[in-house]
Scaffold this motif. Structure first.
Motif, mmCIF file in Angstrom:
data_model
loop_
_atom_site.group_PDB
_atom_site.id
_atom_site.type_symbol
_atom_site.label_atom_id
_atom_site.label_comp_id
_atom_site.label_asym_id
_atom_site.label_seq_id
_atom_site.Cartn_x
_atom_site.Cartn_y
_atom_site.Cartn_z
ATOM 1 N N LEU A 212 0.822 -1.212 0.000
ATOM 2 C CA LEU A 212 0.000 0.000 0.000
ATOM 3 C C LEU A 212 0.857 1.262 0.000
ATOM 4 O O LEU A 212 0.453 2.287 -0.567
ATOM 5 C CB LEU A 212 -0.932 0.002 1.210
ATOM 6 N N ASP A 213 2.022 1.209 0.625
ATOM 7 C CA ASP A 213 2.900 2.383 0.705
ATOM 8 C C ASP A 213 3.761 2.581 -0.532
ATOM 9 O O ASP A 213 4.370 3.626 -0.699
ATOM 10 C CB ASP A 213 3.813 2.278 1.937
ATOM 11 N N SER A 214 3.821 1.585 -1.395
ATOM 12 C CA SER A 214 4.687 1.662 -2.570
ATOM 13 C C SER A 214 4.017 2.459 -3.690
ATOM 14 O O SER A 214 2.797 2.641 -3.704
ATOM 15 C CB SER A 214 5.006 0.251 -3.083
ATOM 16 N N TRP A 215 4.831 2.883 -4.662
ATOM 17 C CA TRP A 215 4.250 3.573 -5.820
ATOM 18 C C TRP A 215 3.390 2.608 -6.639
ATOM 19 O O TRP A 215 2.433 3.016 -7.284
ATOM 20 C CB TRP A 215 5.329 4.216 -6.695
ATOM 21 N N GLN A 216 3.726 1.311 -6.565
ATOM 22 C CA GLN A 216 2.932 0.311 -7.285
ATOM 23 C C GLN A 216 1.509 0.217 -6.722
ATOM 24 O O GLN A 216 0.597 -0.255 -7.396
ATOM 25 C CB GLN A 216 3.598 -1.065 -7.209
ATOM 26 N N GLY A 217 1.334 0.658 -5.479
ATOM 27 C CA GLY A 217 0.012 0.606 -4.845
ATOM 28 C C GLY A 217 -0.898 1.736 -5.260
ATOM 29 O O GLY A 217 -2.065 1.776 -4.853
ATOM 30 N N ALA A 218 -0.376 2.671 -6.069
ATOM 31 C CA ALA A 218 -1.186 3.795 -6.556
ATOM 32 C C ALA A 218 -0.713 4.176 -7.953
ATOM 33 O O ALA A 218 -0.279 5.296 -8.210
ATOM 34 C CB ALA A 218 -1.072 4.976 -5.602
#
Length: 197
Positions: free
Chosen positions: A60-66
């Motif tokens: 959730l904290d990664s750039w992949q999560g958004a």
């Protein structure tokens, strides 16, 4: 046309769509709640964080999560309503146009493509297995195979592919199981998952 001439709704397909959509929506909702918790408190101890390997916080904290500039779970909150709606419609006797089935299939194919990318990022880049993410993967894979097989068998993609679709229909569940096995094998080879069990 009398009531006896009316084709029976595909109950098994309808129930599968509703259950898969509901599970995917619940996973997306849970991830969204966890994302809110992290926004309020970056040090929050999330219920989905079981270990260094099995957790959703890092994802959730990664750039992949958004990827699109907002949390990915919001895509699931909107997207998983579609199979639920289609399943309920089928149970109610709705008959959808060919273009609708094609658009529905393309949406699910897009979801599968995104899920495959997220699986690769989770395993090879982030080194984690997010429980709620894995539930999304678990429902998206059979959604693709079963809806695609149905559409091919019913001629949505043209008469030449009907025979192939009918053959694929009987193999949709085994192909799904093989897909799960491939993901599990890759996760084991890359992350040594069994060591954490």
């Amino acid at each position: 046309m009398t009531d006896t001439d009316t084709p029976r709704p595909p109950i098994a397909l309808a129930i599968f769509l509703i259950v898969a959509g509901a599970l995917g929506w619940w996973a997306s909702f849970s991830l969204t709640v966890d994302k809110f918790a992290l926004l309020e408190n970056p040090e929050a101890d999330l219920d989905c964080n079981f270990s260094v390997l099995v957790q959703c916080g890092k994802n959730l904290d990664s750039w992949q999560g958004a990827v699109f500039g907002f949390p990915n779970p919001l895509l699931g909150l909107g997207g998983f309503v579609a199979p639920i709606a289609v399943g309920v419609g089928l149970l109610a006797g709705a008959r959808f146009a060919r273009w609708f089935w094609i658009a529905f299939n393309l949406g699910i194919a897009g979801a599968l493509g995104f899920v495959i990318w997220l699986i690769s990022q989770s395993i090879f880049v982030l080194g984690t297995l997010c429980p709620w993410c894995m539930l999304v993967w678990t429902v998206t894979i059979p959604l693709f195979w079963i809806v695609t097989a149905r559409n091919l068998a019913e001629g949505a993609f043209g008469p030449p592919l009907v025979a192939f679709g009918r053959g694929l229909s009987s193999w949709a569940i085994p192909v799904t199981i093989v897909s799960y096995a491939i993901v599990a094998l890759i996760a084991q080879l890359r992350l040594d998952v069994l060591q954490y069990l």
